[in-house]
Motif scaffolding. Structure first.
Motif, PDB file in Angstrom:
ATOM      1  N   ARG A 152      -3.240  14.699  -2.381  1.00 21.69           N
ATOM      2  CA  ARG A 152      -2.760  13.637  -1.484  1.00 21.69           C
ATOM      3  C   ARG A 152      -3.096  12.286  -2.101  1.00 21.69           C
ATOM      4  O   ARG A 152      -4.241  12.042  -2.500  1.00 21.69           O
ATOM      5  N   ALA A 153      -2.107  11.454  -2.187  1.00 18.02           N
ATOM      6  CA  ALA A 153      -2.290  10.090  -2.690  1.00 18.02           C
ATOM      7  C   ALA A 153      -2.083   9.124  -1.532  1.00 18.02           C
ATOM      8  O   ALA A 153      -1.030   9.110  -0.889  1.00 18.02           O
ATOM      9  N   GLU A 154      -3.112   8.325  -1.260  1.00 16.83           N
ATOM     10  CA  GLU A 154      -3.067   7.360  -0.167  1.00 16.83           C
ATOM     11  C   GLU A 154      -3.068   5.955  -0.769  1.00 16.83           C
ATOM     12  O   GLU A 154      -4.046   5.532  -1.375  1.00 16.83           O
ATOM     13  N   HIS A 155      -1.965   5.265  -0.591  1.00 12.82           N
ATOM     14  CA  HIS A 155      -1.796   3.943  -1.198  1.00 12.82           C
ATOM     15  C   HIS A 155      -1.992   2.860  -0.154  1.00 12.82           C
ATOM     16  O   HIS A 155      -1.272   2.798   0.848  1.00 12.82           O
ATOM     17  N   HIS A 156      -2.960   1.974  -0.376  1.00  3.23           N
ATOM     18  CA  HIS A 156      -3.205   0.831   0.498  1.00  3.23           C
ATOM     19  C   HIS A 156      -2.808  -0.435  -0.255  1.00  3.23           C
ATOM     20  O   HIS A 156      -3.199  -0.624  -1.413  1.00  3.23           O
ATOM     21  N   GLU A 157      -2.076  -1.308   0.422  1.00  7.12           N
ATOM     22  CA  GLU A 157      -1.626  -2.549  -0.216  1.00  7.12           C
ATOM     23  C   GLU A 157      -1.619  -3.677   0.801  1.00  7.12           C
ATOM     24  O   GLU A 157      -1.021  -3.572   1.884  1.00  7.12           O
ATOM     25  N   TYR A 158      -2.307  -4.778   0.461  1.00  3.56           N
ATOM     26  CA  TYR A 158      -2.333  -5.959   1.326  1.00  3.56           C
ATOM     27  C   TYR A 158      -1.577  -7.090   0.656  1.00  3.56           C
ATOM     28  O   TYR A 158      -1.772  -7.381  -0.531  1.00  3.56           O
ATOM     29  N   SER A 159      -0.706  -7.746   1.451  1.00  5.61           N
ATOM     30  CA  SER A 159       0.061  -8.867   0.907  1.00  5.61           C
ATOM     31  C   SER A 159       0.520  -9.769   2.050  1.00  5.61           C
ATOM     32  O   SER A 159       1.196  -9.312   2.987  1.00  5.61           O
ATOM     33  N   ASN A 160       0.124 -11.032   1.987  1.00  3.95           N
ATOM     34  CA  ASN A 160       0.598 -12.057   2.933  1.00  3.95           C
ATOM     35  C   ASN A 160       0.432 -11.647   4.399  1.00  3.95           C
ATOM     36  O   ASN A 160       1.360 -11.757   5.205  1.00  3.95           O
ATOM     37  N   GLY A 161      -0.740 -11.162   4.748  1.00  4.78           N
ATOM     38  CA  GLY A 161      -1.026 -10.836   6.138  1.00  4.78           C
ATOM     39  C   GLY A 161      -0.531  -9.483   6.598  1.00  4.78           C
ATOM     40  O   GLY A 161      -0.726  -9.118   7.762  1.00  4.78           O
ATOM     41  N   THR A 162       0.126  -8.735   5.740  1.00  4.38           N
ATOM     42  CA  THR A 162       0.648  -7.411   6.098  1.00  4.38           C
ATOM     43  C   THR A 162      -0.055  -6.346   5.271  1.00  4.38           C
ATOM     44  O   THR A 162      -0.190  -6.480   4.055  1.00  4.38           O
ATOM     45  N   TYR A 163      -0.458  -5.301   5.962  1.00  6.73           N
ATOM     46  CA  TYR A 163      -1.181  -4.209   5.303  1.00  6.73           C
ATOM     47  C   TYR A 163      -0.338  -2.948   5.399  1.00  6.73           C
ATOM     48  O   TYR A 163       0.031  -2.508   6.489  1.00  6.73           O
ATOM     49  N   GLN A 198       2.386   0.172   8.797  1.00 11.07           N
ATOM     50  CA  GLN A 198       2.200  -1.245   8.509  1.00 11.07           C
ATOM     51  C   GLN A 198       1.360  -1.883   9.603  1.00 11.07           C
ATOM     52  O   GLN A 198       1.556  -1.619  10.787  1.00 11.07           O
ATOM     53  N   ILE A 199       0.406  -2.700   9.202  1.00  9.50           N
ATOM     54  CA  ILE A 199      -0.454  -3.428  10.131  1.00  9.50           C
ATOM     55  C   ILE A 199      -0.326  -4.907   9.796  1.00  9.50           C
ATOM     56  O   ILE A 199      -0.474  -5.302   8.643  1.00  9.50           O
ATOM     57  N   LYS A 200      -0.043  -5.713  10.814  1.00 12.73           N
ATOM     58  CA  LYS A 200       0.178  -7.139  10.589  1.00 12.73           C
ATOM     59  C   LYS A 200      -0.967  -7.967  11.170  1.00 12.73           C
ATOM     60  O   LYS A 200      -1.814  -7.482  11.904  1.00 12.73           O
ATOM     61  N   GLU A 201      -0.948  -9.236  10.783  1.00 15.32           N
ATOM     62  CA  GLU A 201      -1.904 -10.226  11.272  1.00 15.32           C
ATOM     63  C   GLU A 201      -3.348  -9.876  10.896  1.00 15.32           C
ATOM     64  O   GLU A 201      -4.257  -9.895  11.734  1.00 15.32           O
ATOM     65  N   ILE A 202      -3.545  -9.545   9.657  1.00 13.88           N
ATOM     66  CA  ILE A 202      -4.894  -9.391   9.122  1.00 13.88           C
ATOM     67  C   ILE A 202      -4.997 -10.278   7.880  1.00 13.88           C
ATOM     68  O   ILE A 202      -3.977 -10.707   7.323  1.00 13.88           O
ATOM     69  N   ASP A 203      -6.210 -10.553   7.457  1.00 11.27           N
ATOM     70  CA  ASP A 203      -6.361 -11.482   6.333  1.00 11.27           C
ATOM     71  C   ASP A 203      -7.082 -10.878   5.128  1.00 11.27           C
ATOM     72  O   ASP A 203      -7.486 -11.603   4.222  1.00 11.27           O
ATOM     73  N   ARG A 204      -7.261  -9.556   5.137  1.00 11.01           N
ATOM     74  CA  ARG A 204      -7.860  -8.905   3.969  1.00 11.01           C
ATOM     75  C   ARG A 204      -7.606  -7.402   4.055  1.00 11.01           C
ATOM     76  O   ARG A 204      -7.239  -6.891   5.120  1.00 11.01           O
ATOM     77  N   PRO A 205      -7.814  -6.658   2.975  1.00  8.16           N
ATOM     78  CA  PRO A 205      -7.587  -5.206   3.001  1.00  8.16           C
ATOM     79  C   PRO A 205      -8.529  -4.502   3.971  1.00  8.16           C
ATOM     80  O   PRO A 205      -9.609  -5.002   4.291  1.00  8.16           O
ATOM     81  N   LEU A 206      -8.114  -3.329   4.426  1.00  7.04           N
ATOM     82  CA  LEU A 206      -8.929  -2.535   5.344  1.00  7.04           C
ATOM     83  C   LEU A 206      -9.755  -1.511   4.570  1.00  7.04           C
ATOM     84  O   LEU A 206      -9.862  -0.338   4.949  1.00  7.04           O
TER      85      LEU A 206
END
Length: 461
Positions: A152-163, A198-206
């Motif tokens: 299983r490959a789990e890809h996390h990516e944060y960009s411009n407030g969207t995770y 997708q998770i919005k309104e955050i300011d850094r990776p989870l």
């Protein structure tokens, strides 16, 4: 394999060079079994220095560590969730120190927040921001069942407030290939996972990345951390080789008695039989007794002391390369003698530990932030603010003797009560310390009154 994980329109490049990947593999192997030079062919055995170094740093960093989250019911919830993680924090930091870094990734299970620790050879960064902070990463997990390998490959990516989080699963019959895509539901452990989120309104990776805070000399252009023993790899290899010579000195110098063959017992098959006393003690020679003495003792003078001194010098070099104080690995009786040299040696270790603590505190801030956002997303606890306080115990990262001397100066200047000094540095009970302070004050002709100081502070307390 990673190129097969995502669809063409979402595929990300892995931000890890071949040099960096090879370095992490080497550190992992050194930590696990000593390194590629320790094998049956070379006959070398590891002295486990990478384990000792990583463990010592983890111990110094977390020995008196305390984390308190306060301010609201949400803070109480976060404190309760992180409690079990902090119990094992020393183990996680040891892994991180060995491989250059570790990722703390929280997730929700049964209305609780669980924190997964992903070691340095199990995650692959895909993006960093301009400050070098990791903003994208692929986490890989494998399950083996009989002849099948599920990945299983789990890809996390944060960009411009969207995770964005993507999960992809694969099945293979060989470790050489990632295999073919399958549904997450085909593996019971992954059936509850969402393929895309997708998770919005955050300011850094989870997720939180703990990085060993030292220059990356393996790959100067990589923001990834390096092992605490990265600069000592070659010296550690030489030390293992020297230790092999040290062991051979004792084996090769074992006491033996050389005896002519015709004085030993001959078997029916023509072989020579050693006396029953100790077969290692007697050695047969293909000469006749009349050609030499009845026996000759083989007892060479051992060179163990000179070899030990050389090994101790190597250990000092390793301590210097890793940022440890002299005497941590080397013989503490054979360290720098002058006060200035001893202080400089200790300060090197204190500075290294303090830098690692700062990096860990930054990672824990990111972890607690991620937990707070998950608590909001899954409605696990009422919303509210929180404050995080860290206590690292300054006595670990400051010279204890210097600290003791500084507080004694406070006592003599009347700025610190004598009885508290006795409790803090001489380990008296508060009752005994006050009795001693009062007795000392009664014998003083000096206007400075310890008794009055002790009483005032006691009343204030």
């Amino acid at each position: 394999m990673l190129n097969q994980i995502f669809d063409q329109n979402t595929e990300q490049d892995v931000m890890m060079s071949e040099k960096m990947s090879a370095a992490i593999d080497l550190w992992a192997r050194m930590y696990e079994d000593g390194g590629p030079w320790c094998n049956a062919k070379t006959g070398l055995h590891s002295c486990k220095l990478p384990v000792i170094i990583s463990s010592e740093f983890a111990r110094l960093v977390t020995l008196e560590m305390e984390v308190d989250i306060t301010g609201s019911p949400r803070a109480d919830f976060l404190q309760e969730q992180i409690k079990n993680f902090l119990i094992d924090i020393r183990t996680y930091i040891e892994f991180g120190c060995a491989l250059g870094g570790i990722v703390f990734k929280p997730y929700v299970s049964n209305n609780q927040i669980v924190i997964d620790s992903v070691q340095g050879d199990d995650f692959f960064p895909t993006s960093f921001d301009t400050s070098g902070k990791m903003t994208g990463c692929v986490f890989v997990e494998q399950i083996k069942r009989k002849n099948n390998i599920f990945t299983r490959a789990e890809h996390h990516e944060y960009s411009n407030g969207t995770y964005t989080i993507q999960n992809r699963a694969f099945e293979s019959h060989s470790s050489e290939s990632i295999g073919t895509p399958i549904a997450l539901s085909d593996v019971p452990e992954w059936a509850q996972l969402t393929p895309d989120m997708q998770i919005k309104e955050i300011d850094r990776p989870l997720f939180a990345y703990f990085r060993v805070p030292q220059a990356n000399r393996q790959d100067r252009h990589s923001p990834l951390g390096t092992s605490v023993f990265a600069d000592a790899v070659e010296t550690i290899r030489d030390f293992d080789a020297q230790y092999g010579r040290y062991l051979w000195e004792f084996k090769g110098g074992e006491l033996a008695i050389d005896v002519a063959d015709d004085l030993l017992q001959t078997q029916s098959d023509g072989s020579i039989k050693m006396p029953e006393r100790d077969k290692r003690l007697y050695r047969g020679h293909s000469v006749r007794a009349q050609d030499q003495s009845f026996y000759e003792i083989f007892a060479p003078q051992l060179r163990d002391e000179s070899l030990a001194r050389g090994m101790n010098t190597m250990l000092k070099q390793i301590e210097m390369q890793c940022g440890l104080a002299y005497g941590t690995l080397s013989d503490p009786q054979d360290v720098a003698k002058t006060a200035t040299e001893i202080q400089a040696s200790k300060q090197r270790s204190f500075s290294t530990v303090r830098d690692i603590q700062k990096s860990l505190q930054s990672a824990l801030d990111d972890l607690i932030y991620s937990m707070d956002k998950l608590a909001t997303l899954y409605q696990l606890a009422p919303q509210g603010s929180y404050q995080t306080a860290y206590d690292w115990d300054d006595s670990i990262v400051n010279d204890p003797q210097q600290r003791k001397q500084m507080y004694w100066q406070y006592v003599t200047a009347g700025k610190f009560p004598f009885w508290r000094y006795l409790v803090e540095f001489e380990h008296y009970t508060e009752k005994d310390a006050k009795e001693i302070a009062n007795e000392a004050a009664s014998n003083l002709s000096n206007p400075f009154d310890f008794k009055q100081q002790s009483g005032d502070n006691n009343a204030a307390t």
